[in-house]
Motif scaffolding. Sequence first.
Motif, mmCIF file in Angstrom:
data_model
loop_
_atom_site.group_PDB
_atom_site.id
_atom_site.type_symbol
_atom_site.label_atom_id
_atom_site.label_comp_id
_atom_site.label_asym_id
_atom_site.label_seq_id
_atom_site.Cartn_x
_atom_site.Cartn_y
_atom_site.Cartn_z
ATOM 1 N N ASN A 87 0.804 -1.229 0.000
ATOM 2 C CA ASN A 87 0.000 0.000 0.000
ATOM 3 C C ASN A 87 0.832 1.273 0.000
ATOM 4 O O ASN A 87 0.391 2.317 0.470
ATOM 5 N N THR A 88 2.056 1.171 -0.508
ATOM 6 C CA THR A 88 2.914 2.339 -0.678
ATOM 7 C C THR A 88 3.580 2.240 -2.050
ATOM 8 O O THR A 88 3.430 1.241 -2.754
ATOM 9 N N ALA A 89 4.347 3.259 -2.380
ATOM 10 C CA ALA A 89 5.085 3.249 -3.648
ATOM 11 C C ALA A 89 6.399 2.465 -3.547
ATOM 12 O O ALA A 89 7.084 2.292 -4.544
ATOM 13 N N MET A 90 6.725 1.956 -2.352
ATOM 14 C CA MET A 90 7.985 1.232 -2.156
ATOM 15 C C MET A 90 7.900 -0.144 -2.804
ATOM 16 O O MET A 90 7.234 -1.048 -2.303
ATOM 17 N N ASP A 91 8.592 -0.267 -3.938
ATOM 18 C CA ASP A 91 8.638 -1.530 -4.664
ATOM 19 C C ASP A 91 9.610 -2.498 -4.003
ATOM 20 O O ASP A 91 10.510 -2.093 -3.268
ATOM 21 N N ALA A 92 9.455 -3.755 -4.321
ATOM 22 C CA ALA A 92 10.419 -4.777 -3.915
ATOM 23 C C ALA A 92 11.633 -4.675 -4.831
ATOM 24 O O ALA A 92 11.493 -4.581 -6.044
ATOM 25 N N TRP A 93 12.808 -4.687 -4.244
ATOM 26 C CA TRP A 93 14.040 -4.577 -5.025
ATOM 27 C C TRP A 93 14.754 -5.911 -5.167
ATOM 28 O O TRP A 93 15.830 -5.987 -5.752
ATOM 29 N N LYS A 94 14.144 -6.989 -4.664
ATOM 30 C CA LYS A 94 14.792 -8.300 -4.697
ATOM 31 C C LYS A 94 15.088 -8.793 -6.103
ATOM 32 O O LYS A 94 16.014 -9.568 -6.303
ATOM 33 N N SER A 95 14.333 -8.347 -7.093
ATOM 34 C CA SER A 95 14.590 -8.806 -8.459
ATOM 35 C C SER A 95 15.651 -7.963 -9.169
ATOM 36 O O SER A 95 16.158 -8.372 -10.208
ATOM 37 N N LYS A 96 15.985 -6.817 -8.612
ATOM 38 C CA LYS A 96 16.990 -5.940 -9.238
ATOM 39 C C LYS A 96 18.306 -5.898 -8.472
ATOM 40 O O LYS A 96 19.345 -5.647 -9.069
ATOM 41 N N LEU A 97 18.243 -6.090 -7.152
ATOM 42 C CA LEU A 97 19.440 -5.969 -6.320
ATOM 43 C C LEU A 97 19.690 -7.259 -5.549
ATOM 44 O O LEU A 97 18.757 -7.855 -5.010
ATOM 45 N N SER A 98 20.945 -7.652 -5.460
ATOM 46 C CA SER A 98 21.308 -8.824 -4.661
ATOM 47 C C SER A 98 21.151 -8.492 -3.180
ATOM 48 O O SER A 98 21.068 -7.313 -2.795
ATOM 49 N N ASP A 99 21.137 -9.512 -2.352
ATOM 50 C CA ASP A 99 21.058 -9.289 -0.903
ATOM 51 C C ASP A 99 22.246 -8.453 -0.428
ATOM 52 O O ASP A 99 22.102 -7.579 0.425
ATOM 53 N N GLU A 100 23.417 -8.720 -0.973
ATOM 54 C CA GLU A 100 24.613 -7.962 -0.598
ATOM 55 C C GLU A 100 24.464 -6.488 -0.994
ATOM 56 O O GLU A 100 24.803 -5.590 -0.228
ATOM 57 N N ALA A 101 23.940 -6.239 -2.177
ATOM 58 C CA ALA A 101 23.732 -4.861 -2.629
ATOM 59 C C ALA A 101 22.725 -4.156 -1.724
ATOM 60 O O ALA A 101 22.917 -2.978 -1.374
ATOM 61 N N ILE A 102 21.670 -4.840 -1.334
ATOM 62 C CA ILE A 102 20.668 -4.248 -0.438
ATOM 63 C C ILE A 102 21.303 -3.910 0.907
ATOM 64 O O ILE A 102 21.045 -2.840 1.473
ATOM 65 N N ARG A 103 22.169 -4.782 1.418
ATOM 66 C CA ARG A 103 22.867 -4.474 2.682
ATOM 67 C C ARG A 103 23.776 -3.255 2.521
ATOM 68 O O ARG A 103 23.885 -2.428 3.434
ATOM 69 N N ASP A 104 24.425 -3.124 1.361
ATOM 70 C CA ASP A 104 25.280 -1.959 1.119
ATOM 71 C C ASP A 104 24.451 -0.672 1.067
ATOM 72 O O ASP A 104 24.867 0.361 1.600
ATOM 73 N N VAL A 105 23.287 -0.727 0.430
ATOM 74 C CA VAL A 105 22.408 0.454 0.377
ATOM 75 C C VAL A 105 21.982 0.838 1.787
ATOM 76 O O VAL A 105 22.040 2.011 2.165
ATOM 77 N N LEU A 106 21.564 -0.133 2.574
ATOM 78 C CA LEU A 106 21.143 0.184 3.953
ATOM 79 C C LEU A 106 22.289 0.768 4.749
ATOM 80 O O LEU A 106 22.109 1.748 5.492
ATOM 81 N N ALA A 107 23.485 0.220 4.610
ATOM 82 C CA ALA A 107 24.652 0.764 5.326
ATOM 83 C C ALA A 107 24.871 2.221 4.939
ATOM 84 O O ALA A 107 25.160 3.064 5.798
ATOM 85 N N TYR A 108 24.720 2.532 3.675
ATOM 86 C CA TYR A 108 24.867 3.925 3.229
ATOM 87 C C TYR A 108 23.771 4.800 3.821
ATOM 88 O O TYR A 108 24.041 5.884 4.329
ATOM 89 N N VAL A 109 22.528 4.330 3.776
ATOM 90 C CA VAL A 109 21.405 5.105 4.321
ATOM 91 C C VAL A 109 21.635 5.407 5.800
ATOM 92 O O VAL A 109 21.333 6.519 6.273
ATOM 93 N N LEU A 110 22.198 4.475 6.536
ATOM 94 C CA LEU A 110 22.423 4.672 7.969
ATOM 95 C C LEU A 110 23.526 5.685 8.262
ATOM 96 O O LEU A 110 23.717 6.048 9.420
ATOM 97 N N THR A 111 24.215 6.186 7.238
ATOM 98 C CA THR A 111 25.208 7.243 7.430
ATOM 99 C C THR A 111 24.607 8.636 7.320
ATOM 100 O O THR A 111 25.296 9.624 7.579
ATOM 101 N N PHE A 112 23.331 8.738 6.922
ATOM 102 C CA PHE A 112 22.715 10.053 6.740
ATOM 103 C C PHE A 112 22.651 10.817 8.056
ATOM 104 O O PHE A 112 22.402 10.225 9.115
ATOM 105 N N PRO A 113 22.828 12.145 7.979
ATOM 106 C CA PRO A 113 22.686 12.966 9.192
ATOM 107 C C PRO A 113 21.279 12.816 9.761
ATOM 108 O O PRO A 113 20.309 12.733 9.019
ATOM 109 N N ARG A 114 21.193 12.808 11.045
ATOM 110 C CA ARG A 114 19.900 12.683 11.732
ATOM 111 C C ARG A 114 19.361 14.042 12.106
ATOM 112 O O ARG A 114 19.980 14.914 12.527
#
Length: 116
Positions: free
Chosen positions: A89-116
């Motif tokens: 019920n949101t615009a957030m698509d599943a990325w499992k078909s485009k990104l590997s699990d490792e790539a998804i972990r790398d994206v999350l690690a980057y997101v967690l560096t954002f200023p709060r």
Amino acid sequence: MKGPGLSVLCVLTTACWLVASTSDPAAGERNLARGKKLYENYCFACHGSQGKGDGVVQFDPPVADLTSSDVLVKPDSRLLKSIHEGRPNTAMDAWKSKLSDEAIRDVLAYVLTFPR
């Protein structure tokens, strides 16, 4: 086991452990440069440069502010699942078909560096 056989076994066991422990990044360490590039390619348009949900593409309901306390209190496993499976019920698509699990972990690690 006695004699040289035990020494050889110890050396082989240690070598296998070293190979296994050094083949992946150190615990908790991800490829932030790769995560940043993937974020810019796939997430930037909706979530914005700092993840605040102020990208050029807007939705109703709005995309998540990735720096909000609502997001940050979720365990990493839940955030990874949201990226992997998408959010109903949101615009957030599943990325499992485009990104590997490792790539998804790398994206999350980057997101967690954002200023709060």
